[in-house]
Design a protein around this motif. Structure first.
Motif: not given
Length: 320
Positions: A96-116
């Motif tokens: 899943t693309s979580v946005g740009t390297r400069a401004q990643p999307s917190f919502e998209k990251i959180a939705a993936l429920r990552p371990d790390l």
């Protein structure tokens, strides 16, 4: 009778408290066994051992995860998958693309429920706390990483995911590969420069850049020194700006011309710079030692695998 009653009650309560303490200690011990403390550029973080769901916020970290047998579930790819090596794209298909390297999307990251989460210590220092609230986060150099930074980051990531021995083996193999190429160059003392965009001005990578240092480790002499760090957005270092006259003063033996999608070229595929009379006075041009390479491969892929790919191209295309 009352005294005996209170004595028994006190004993029962004491046993309960001790049991609770013991239970608490057991939980802490289990928690310790299930995590590993990782030192990184922005501190220390306890991360789950053998993390499976990992999000990376710089492209160079992808290779390292793959070397550890893990496919990232999320990547900050700027919405441009072609920034990623074609073979690597196939290996991480479905991410899943979580946005740009400069401004990643917190919502998209959180939705993936990552371990790390693996962040860049210069790009993401300002949002590190927000990322840490989503999942355990380690921050390492990649954007402004030099060669040794990249090796060190690879080992840190390997520790975070429980693959240190595998990564040490990978680095040993890489060092052997580098040494073999260095031996081929041992009798050729050549200076080199990495050139990027040439539309408005000639931009040159300084000697502290990842690929510049890799070239020096191989045996080349880098033709320019350090550039000054910029206070520009994202903390990126500014390339050294040069005119053709200044480039002629340096006059490197070898020029690596990194191509990119923004380069202006004529109908023959040449940049305006290549039609400049002064360009044709350069030793590298006269002796046909100007090599065009892919900028994404030589600039964005800051990893051990990226270094190996550069070594292969030098051996097959430049030392042919």
């Amino acid at each position: 009778m009352k005294f005996r009653y209170f004595t028994i009650l006190s004993f029962v309560l004491l046993i309960a408290v001790l049991s609770a303490c013991s239970g608490s200690g057991g939980i802490a011990s289990n928690s310790s066994r299930d995590t590993v403390t990782v030192k990184h550029d922005l501190g220390e973080t306890k991360v789950p051992k053998h993390s499976k769901k990992v999000v990376v916020l710089e492209l160079g970290f992808i290779d390292t995860l793959l070397d550890a047998g893990i496919k990232p579930v999320g990547v900050a790819d700027d919405g441009k998958p072609k920034f990623i090596n074609e073979q690597v794209r196939k290996e991480i298909k479905g991410y899943t693309s979580v946005g740009t390297r400069a401004q990643p999307s917190f919502e998209k990251i959180a939705a993936l429920r990552p371990d790390l989460i693996i962040a860049d210590s210069s790009r993401h220092s300002g949002v590190y706390d927000k990322l840490s609230k989503i999942a355990p986060t380690i921050a390492l150099k990649n954007l402004n990483a030099d060669y040794q930074d990249t090796i060190d980051a690879s080992l840190t990531i390997a520790k975070a995911v429980g693959k240190e021995s595998e990564m040490e083996k990978k680095i040993t193999e890489h060092k052997k590969k580098l040494k073999q190429l260095k031996e081929k160059l041992s009798d050729k003392k050549q200076s080199v420069l990495l050139l990027g965009n040439t539309n408005e001005a000639i931009t040159v990578r300084d000697q502290n850049f990842f690929t510049s240092q890799l070239l020096m480790n191989i045996g080349y002499t880098y033709a320019v020194g350090d550039s000054k760090k910029s206070d520009a957005e994202n903390g990126e270092s500014v390339n050294i700006k040069m005119t053709v006259e200044q480039l002629l003063e340096k006059d490197p033996d070898v020029i690596i011309l990194m191509s990119g999608e923004k380069d202006k070229v004529d109908q023959n595929g040449k940049r305006p710079l290549e039609n400049d009379p002064l360009w044709n006075k350069l030793s590298a041009v006269k002796h046909h030692k100007v090599y065009k390479v892919d900028r994404f491969a030589w600039s964005l892929r800051r990893s051990i695998d990226g270094a190996n790919a550069v070594i292969d191209q030098i051996e097959h295309d430049i030392l042919k």
